[in-house]
Design a protein around this motif. Structure first.
Motif, PDB file in Angstrom:
ATOM      1  N   ARG A  74       0.611  -1.341  -0.001  1.00 41.33           N
ATOM      2  CA  ARG A  74      -0.014   0.024  -0.045  1.00 41.33           C
ATOM      3  C   ARG A  74       0.876   1.245   0.044  1.00 41.33           C
ATOM      4  NH1 ARG A  74      -3.589  -0.367   4.997  1.00 41.33           N
ATOM      5  NH2 ARG A  74      -1.834  -1.418   6.006  1.00 41.33           N
ATOM      6  N   CYS A  75       2.089   1.123   0.149  1.00 43.97           N
ATOM      7  CA  CYS A  75       2.921   2.351   0.433  1.00 43.97           C
ATOM      8  C   CYS A  75       3.898   2.557  -0.739  1.00 43.97           C
ATOM      9  CB  CYS A  75       4.074   2.165   1.684  1.00 43.97           C
ATOM     10  SG  CYS A  75       2.969   1.911   3.328  1.00 43.97           S
ATOM     11  N   ASP A  76       3.820   3.994  -1.135  1.00 48.34           N
ATOM     12  CA  ASP A  76       4.841   4.314  -2.095  1.00 48.34           C
ATOM     13  C   ASP A  76       6.194   4.577  -1.492  1.00 48.34           C
ATOM     14  OD1 ASP A  76       6.323   5.300  -4.215  1.00 48.34           O
ATOM     15  OD2 ASP A  76       5.090   7.230  -4.677  1.00 48.34           O
ATOM     16  N   LEU A  77       7.250   3.536  -1.652  1.00 49.66           N
ATOM     17  CA  LEU A  77       8.413   3.900  -0.794  1.00 49.66           C
ATOM     18  C   LEU A  77       9.485   4.636  -1.665  1.00 49.66           C
ATOM     19  CD1 LEU A  77       8.737   0.280   0.912  1.00 49.66           C
ATOM     20  CD2 LEU A  77       7.909   2.316   1.669  1.00 49.66           C
ATOM     21  N   ASP A  78       8.897   5.156  -2.825  1.00 47.73           N
ATOM     22  CA  ASP A  78      10.148   5.849  -3.777  1.00 47.73           C
ATOM     23  C   ASP A  78       9.408   7.249  -3.488  1.00 47.73           C
ATOM     24  OD1 ASP A  78      11.538   3.963  -4.835  1.00 47.73           O
ATOM     25  OD2 ASP A  78      10.085   3.558  -6.237  1.00 47.73           O
ATOM     26  N   HIS A  79       8.432   7.713  -2.712  1.00 52.00           N
ATOM     27  CA  HIS A  79       8.085   8.931  -2.255  1.00 52.00           C
ATOM     28  C   HIS A  79       9.076   9.622  -1.526  1.00 52.00           C
ATOM     29  CE1 HIS A  79       5.713  12.216  -0.597  1.00 52.00           C
ATOM     30  NE2 HIS A  79       4.566  12.094  -1.478  1.00 52.00           N
ATOM     31  N   PRO A  80       9.342  11.011  -1.817  1.00 48.70           N
ATOM     32  CA  PRO A  80      10.438  11.321  -0.968  1.00 48.70           C
ATOM     33  C   PRO A  80      10.024  11.813   0.504  1.00 48.70           C
ATOM     34  CG  PRO A  80       9.333  13.209  -2.439  1.00 48.70           C
ATOM     35  CD  PRO A  80       8.674  11.754  -2.801  1.00 48.70           C
ATOM     36  N   GLY A  81       8.915  11.643   0.918  1.00 52.15           N
ATOM     37  CA  GLY A  81       8.444  11.976   2.246  1.00 52.15           C
ATOM     38  C   GLY A  81       8.287  10.651   2.970  1.00 52.15           C
ATOM     39  N   THR A  82       8.608   9.471   2.320  1.00 49.41           N
ATOM     40  CA  THR A  82       8.542   8.297   3.170  1.00 49.41           C
ATOM     41  C   THR A  82       9.299   8.153   4.456  1.00 49.41           C
ATOM     42  OG1 THR A  82       8.770   5.693   2.769  1.00 49.41           O
ATOM     43  CG2 THR A  82      10.714   7.111   2.479  1.00 49.41           C
ATOM     44  N   PRO A  83       8.481   7.367   5.494  1.00 51.41           N
ATOM     45  CA  PRO A  83       8.964   7.529   6.905  1.00 51.41           C
ATOM     46  C   PRO A  83      10.461   7.332   6.920  1.00 51.41           C
ATOM     47  CG  PRO A  83       6.724   6.440   6.877  1.00 51.41           C
ATOM     48  CD  PRO A  83       7.166   6.749   5.441  1.00 51.41           C
ATOM     49  N   SER A  84      11.224   7.980   7.783  1.00 50.46           N
ATOM     50  CA  SER A  84      12.553   7.831   8.220  1.00 50.46           C
ATOM     51  C   SER A  84      12.998   8.197   9.585  1.00 50.46           C
ATOM     52  CB  SER A  84      13.400   8.780   7.137  1.00 50.46           C
ATOM     53  OG  SER A  84      13.090  10.289   7.553  1.00 50.46           O
ATOM     54  N   ALA A  85      14.436   7.794   9.947  1.00 47.11           N
ATOM     55  CA  ALA A  85      14.700   8.176  11.285  1.00 47.11           C
ATOM     56  C   ALA A  85      16.305   8.104  11.168  1.00 47.11           C
ATOM     57  CB  ALA A  85      14.182   6.654  12.111  1.00 47.11           C
ATOM     58  N   THR A  86      16.835   8.674  12.360  1.00 46.56           N
ATOM     59  CA  THR A  86      18.101   8.894  12.624  1.00 46.56           C
ATOM     60  C   THR A  86      18.558   7.525  13.283  1.00 46.56           C
ATOM     61  OG1 THR A  86      17.779  10.104  14.585  1.00 46.56           O
ATOM     62  CG2 THR A  86      17.934  11.529  12.752  1.00 46.56           C
ATOM     63  N   VAL A  87      19.961   7.296  13.297  1.00 47.05           N
ATOM     64  CA  VAL A  87      20.048   5.876  14.022  1.00 47.05           C
ATOM     65  C   VAL A  87      21.597   6.313  14.624  1.00 47.05           C
ATOM     66  CG1 VAL A  87      20.910   3.518  13.679  1.00 47.05           C
ATOM     67  CG2 VAL A  87      19.276   4.538  11.976  1.00 47.05           C
ATOM     68  N   CYS A  88      21.698   6.044  15.927  1.00 42.84           N
ATOM     69  CA  CYS A  88      22.887   5.987  16.649  1.00 42.84           C
ATOM     70  C   CYS A  88      23.019   4.603  17.425  1.00 42.84           C
ATOM     71  CB  CYS A  88      22.917   7.019  17.791  1.00 42.84           C
ATOM     72  SG  CYS A  88      24.363   7.194  18.878  1.00 42.84           S
TER      73      CYS A  88
END
Length: 263
Positions: A74-88
Motif C-alpha cells: 500500500r505504500c509508495d516507498l519511492d515517495h520523498p516523504g517516506t518515513p525515516s529515522a536517524t540512527v545511533c
C-alpha cells in the motif's frame, strides 16, 4: 506522541529519532514515524541476533530492507516523504565496542578521560545551504512564511539519501553504508569508560542552546541521570523560543548512558 525510540538487544544499544511529518505534507505511506522506528528497532535486533559478527552497517542495511518489506504493497516507498529515522548504535564486543551514527543523533564518548563526539553533520550542512538559498531569493507578495516553509521542506526531501545531500534510515538500504562508523578499545588507560547516545532533542543542550559542553553533558547525565539533561532542554525551549530550530515548541529527546568498568 514520542517519535524517538531507545532499545537494547544484548550487547547492542541504540536510539532512533523518527522524522516528524509537517502538517499538510504527504508521505506516500499509510504508516507514520512511530511505526517506522518500532519496526526498524525490532529488525535491527533480529539482524544482529542472526549475524552477530556482521558489521553494524551491514546489519542496519538488512534491517532497512526488512522494514521495506514490512510496509506491504500500500505504500509508495519511492515517495520523498517516506518515513525515516536517524540512527545511533553502540555494540560491546569482547575487548572493543563498535559504533554507528547516521544523521543527527550524536554519540559522546569518554575515552580514557578524553571526550570525543561522533556526529554526522550532513543534514546540518544541507539545511545551512537551504537557508542560504532561501535568503538569496527575493520574497514576492505571495511568498508568505507558510509558502517558504513548504518550499524548504520540498527541497530538503529532495536531498534525502542523495550524494551531496544527507543520509538517513528510510526505504533505501544503501543509506546504511553512508553512516559514520568506528571502533574503540575497552581496555587499558585509553579505553572507553562512558558513552552517551543522544537524539538531537537532547544534544540540543550543547548544539542548540549552549547550556553545556560535551564533557559537562556526560558528567550531568552520569551524576543526575538522563532526566536532568532533558529537564534542562525543556526549560531552555520554554525560556528561549528564539533559539528553536524547528516549527514545534518542543522536540522529542532521548538519552542512553553506558558505563564500562576499567579492565
Amino acid at each position: 506522541m514520542n517519535e524517538d525510540l531507545v532499545f537494547r538487544y544484548g550487547p547492542l544499544v541504540g536510539v532512533l529519532d523518527g522524522a516528524t511529518v509537517p502538517e499538510g505534507f504527504d508521505t506516500g505511506c499509510v504508516h507514520g514515524p512511530v511505526w517506522y522506528v518500532r519496526h526498524l528497532a525490532a529488525r535491527i535486533g533480529l539482524a544482529v541476533a542472526a549475524r552477530p559478527a556482521a558489521t553494524l552497517m551491514s546489519n542496519l542495511a538488512a534491517a532497512i530492507l526488512a522494514v521495506r518489506a514490512d510496509h506491504g504493497s500500500r505504500c509508495d516507498l519511492d515517495h520523498p516523504g517516506t518515513p525515516s529515522a536517524t540512527v545511533c548504535l553502540l555494540r560491546e564486543s569482547g575487548e572493543e565496542a563498535d559504533w554507528l551514527v547516521l544523521c543527527d543523533s550524536p554519540l559522546v564518548l569518554d575515552v580514557g578521560g578524553r571526550v570525543d563526539v561522533i556526529s554526522d553533520d550532513r543534514l546540518a550542512t544541507a539545511m545551512a545551504d537551504l537557508r542560504r538559498m532561501a535568503a538569496s531569493v527575493p520574497a514576492g507578495d505571495a511568498d508568505d512564511p507558510a509558502t517558504r516553509f513548504r518550499r524548504a521542506v520540498a527541497v530538503q526531501r529532495e536531498r534525502m539519501n542523495r550524494t551531496h545531500g544527507y543520509w538517513v534510515a528510510a526505504a533505501d538500504p544503501d543509506a546504511a553504508y553512508h553512516a559514520v562508523t568506528g571502533t574503540v578499545s575497552l581496555r587499558g588507560p585509553a579505553g572507553l569508560r562512558r558513552a552517551a547516545l543522544l537524539t538531537d532533542g537532547a544534544s540540543g543542550a550543547v548544539e542548540q542552546f549552549g547550556l553545556l559542553d560535551w564533557a559537562g553533558l556526560l558528567d550531568l547525565v552520569t551524576a543526575e541521570g538522563p532526566e536532568a539533561l532533558i529537564g534542562l532542554v525543556r526549560a531552555a525551549e520554554r525560556d528561549r523560543p528564539d533559539r528553536l530550530r524547528r516549527q514545534k515548541a518542543t522536540d522529542d529527546a532521548s538519552v542512553v548512558l553506558c558505563e564500562f568498568a576499567p579492565a
